[in-house]
Design an enzyme around this catalytic site. Structure first.
Site, short mmCIF file in Angstrom:
data_model
loop_
_atom_site.label_atom_id
_atom_site.label_comp_id
_atom_site.label_asym_id
_atom_site.label_seq_id
_atom_site.Cartn_x
_atom_site.Cartn_y
_atom_site.Cartn_z
CG LEU A 349 52.91 -7.42 -36.55
CD1 LEU A 349 54.15 -8.05 -35.94
CD2 LEU A 349 53.11 -7.27 -38.06
N GLY A 350 48.60 -8.72 -35.33
CA GLY A 350 47.56 -9.71 -35.07
C GLY A 350 47.05 -9.63 -33.65
N GLY A 353 45.05 -15.08 -28.47
CA GLY A 353 44.36 -15.35 -27.22
C GLY A 353 44.99 -14.68 -26.02
CG PHE A 354 47.70 -15.92 -24.25
CD1 PHE A 354 47.34 -16.19 -22.95
CD2 PHE A 354 47.62 -16.92 -25.19
CE1 PHE A 354 46.92 -17.45 -22.59
CE2 PHE A 354 47.20 -18.19 -24.84
CZ PHE A 354 46.85 -18.45 -23.53
N GLY A 355 47.06 -11.56 -26.30
CA GLY A 355 47.44 -10.18 -26.43
C GLY A 355 47.47 -9.70 -27.87
NE ARG A 356 43.65 -5.00 -28.88
CZ ARG A 356 43.04 -5.08 -27.70
NH1 ARG A 356 43.78 -5.14 -26.59
NH2 ARG A 356 41.74 -5.08 -27.61
CB VAL A 357 51.56 -9.22 -31.83
CG1 VAL A 357 53.05 -9.16 -32.15
CG2 VAL A 357 51.29 -10.34 -30.84
CE LYS A 372 51.97 -12.33 -27.78
NZ LYS A 372 51.87 -13.78 -27.56
CG ASP A 468 49.42 -23.14 -28.06
OD1 ASP A 468 48.74 -24.07 -28.51
OD2 ASP A 468 49.12 -21.95 -28.20
#
Length: 635
Positions: A349-350, A353-357, A372, A468
């Site tokens: 999905l994307g 900055g903190f991981g692949r989803v 994630k 955030d």
């Protein structure tokens, strides 16, 4: 002694004047190169700006400064450069953070951040005129913070990661005059020409595939006076950066010239690129085909044993005794592996900055989830980190994306969330061609996010500071309800307790000004970010974006200036047309300014915010002397 000093000074002067041009047809035995960070020279003569390291920069500069002005008061001398590069990404669909050709007053860019800062700037100096940096970026990822046009673009950057001019990578055919797309991350060599005419003050950037003659027309052409940007002596080189996904950035050859015709590269002398994994496998298969045919039965037996071992290792997990308390929140890795079809790229999905989803479907329940994968490097310890994640999993509110559970493997933590079918709010606000949202939908989303924040700040067992809040972290469910997501930066503490000092993290444009001084996130700093979010939704503009002059424009200050002129409604998103409720729009714009006040004590609480939005309490009047720049002096 005096004679030695004189001779040394004379040598330096001659060196600087003699090296106003240079040519590297490959980098074997290359002299006068200064490398730092991830940059290195390969045995084949390639200049490698990065490696497999993540979240790190690499720099390569010509060691001697070049004279760009005859004196500090003079105009910039004409210059030109050409080089051949290739980008080989880790994943075909996701590029790294990008690389640049850069002209800098110093070779030391150790202060610069990686990721979308390109190894050139950091959060505090980005956009500052004292940088004296000119760069041409070649970027294969789309960073909202940099206002990138797409994930395959070329841009001219002056003192900022936000480009003064940017276009998708392409070249104009001399035959028909049509633009032909170029894939920067194709792994194929591409030649670039960057030329500045000191008299006409014209900066041109031209691209073409290798072996094709230089196109007559440039891709980018910017009229700009560089006299205030470039100093008398400057360094030329390259800067690259990796993020969560990395790419190999190779420079095959490089030529530079001050005030004259640039020396051409000898393309036939350039070093070859490393063999790709695909071609390597093919050639190896051909070379060992006969031995494999003779020993097929032995190999089949070995393969079966290996398959069993790999399968066990593939689904191996870390699980310790203390995790018994969290058993109901834990997913098996095997279940998540099957849900995402082995974490295949087609279900990605994307990359944040903190991981692949990844999108997934749980095998038994057929429930859609978002999975994630993040690297776990928490300083507070694995046990405390998991305990905090499980605590966040107990959050229950209709305007929050629910964290369903977790899985742990070695240094990796996998989080499982509800799946939101309509994606993120920012894609509706800022993406070209996507259906826009009417005012009624926007106002409903705003009230929903405010309700979710009130729950986090006041109505749950502990205080949760999100840290955030922005449109890209608001997801939309099937009914277009706004759901606040991404609690990767969230902090918890007990009601009545004081928040602890921590690293300043978040997104530029949403960070409360007091954080620079105190480094303490509070509910009030969340309210500041919520104010910027309100203006994003109402104005259809990002919190920071370039104005008509190419300078960074802070959305809060832009709206405030219109309010002082009595024209605040003129800041509305033009895509709304005339289909909006004036009273509601006026309320949201003024409430955005109220929440984004520079003084924390002047901001409302989220309970007051929801009362204003629901019409239970009238919004206090803004006072003319509450100018944001004036208030900043009090901090």
């Amino acid at each position: 002694m005096v004679v030695k000093i004189f001779i040394w000074a004379l040598f330096l002067k001659l060196a600087f004047s003699a090296n106003d041009d240079f040519t590297y047809n490959g980098f074997n035995n290359a002299s006068l190169l200064s490398l730092d960070g991830l940059a290195a020279l390969s045995s084949d003569g390639l200049l490698k700006l990065t490696n497999v390291s993540r979240h790190a920069p690499g720099h390569a500069f010509f060691s001697l400064p070049l004279q760009f002005k005859k004196s500090a008061a003079d105009s910039v001398i004409s210059f030109s450069t050409t080089f051949v590069f290739a980008i080989v990404p880790e994943y075909p669909t996701f590029g790294g953070a990008g690389f640049t050709f850069v002209i800098s007053p110093s070779k030391n860019l150790s202060y610069a951040s990686p990721n979308y800062f390109l190894g050139l700037f950091n959060m505090t100096d980005n956009g500052k005129p004292y940088n004296h940096i000119l760069a041409v970026e070649f970027d294969t990822s789309r960073s909202p913070e940099a206002h990138d046009v797409d994930n395959n673009h070329v841009g001219i950057d002056i003192n900022s990661l936000i480009s003064n001019q940017s276009l998708p990578a392409a070249f104009r055919s001399d035959a028909d005059g049509q633009l032909k797309n170029l894939s920067l991350s194709s792994g194929e060599p591409i030649q670039v020409w960057i030329e500045y005419d000191g008299l006409g003050m014209q900066l041109n950037v031209t691209l073409s595939p290798l072996w094709m003659p230089k196109p007559k027309h440039a891709l980018l052409s910017l009229t700009v006076n560089l006299s205030s940007i470039l100093l008398e002596h400057m360094y030329v080189g390259f800067s690259a950066s990796t993020g969560l996904a990395y790419s190999y950035y190779y420079i095959l050859g490089w030529s530079f010239k001050m005030d004259g015709k640039i020396p051409e590269l000898n393309l036939s002398s350039l070093p070859p690129l490393p063999q790709t994994p695909t071609s390597f496998k093919k050639s190896k298969a051909l070379s060992i085909w006969l031995p494999l045919a003779l020993s097929v039965f032995v190999l089949m037996a070995a393969a079966i044993v290996m398959l069993i071992m790999v399968r066990r290792k593939r689904f191996s997990e870390l699980q310790e005794d203390w995790e018994i308390d969290f058993a109901s929140h834990r997913f098996s890795y095997k279940k998540l592996y099957k849900a995402t079809r082995g974490f295949k790229d087609k279900y990605l999905l994307g990359v944040g900055g903190f991981g692949r989803v990844y999108r997934g479907v749980l095998p038994a329940s057929k429930v859609e989830v978002a999975v994630k994968r993040i690297s776990h490097e928490s300083r507070q310890g694995v046990r405390e980190f998991v305990a905090e994640i499980v605590s966040l999993g107990r959050l229950r509110h209709r305007n929050l994306v629910q964290l369903l559970g977790y899985c742990r493997r070695k240094g990796e933590l996998i989080l499982v969330y509800e799946y939101m079918p309509n994606g993120s709010l920012d894609s509706f606000l800022f993406s070209e061609g996507k259906q826009t949202l009417d005012w009624g939908c926007r106002f409903w989303i705003i009230k929903g996010v405010a309700s979710g924040l009130l729950y986090l700040h006041e109505d749950w067992d502990q205080v949760v500071i999100h840290r955030d809040i922005k449109a890209s972290n608001v997801l939309l469910d099937s009914d277009m309800n706004g759901r606040l997501s991404d609690f990767g930066l969230a902090k918890l503490y007990n009601h009545g307790a004081a928040p602890q000092t921590t690293n300043v993290v978040g997104t530029v444009g949403f960070l409360a000004p007091e954080l620079v001084r105190t480094c303490k996130f509070t509910t009030s700093s969340d309210v500041f970010a919520f104010g910027a979010f309100l203006l994003e939704v109402a104005c259809g503009r990002r919190a920071i974006e370039a104005n008509e002059q190419g300078m960074e424009q802070v959305l809060v200050d832009w709206v405030f200036a219109h309010w002082r002129m009595g024209k605040i409604i003129e800041t509305k998103d033009p895509k709304l047309g005339e289909d909006y409720v004036v009273e509601e729009l006026d309320l949201v714009l003024k409430l955005g300014l109220f929440c984004s006040h520079p003084l924390p004590s002047a901001r409302p609480s989220m309970r007051q915010v929801t009362q204003f939005l629901n019409g239970d309490v009238p919004l206090p009047p803004l006072l003319p002397y509450q100018h944001h720049f004036d208030c900043m002096q009090k901090l």
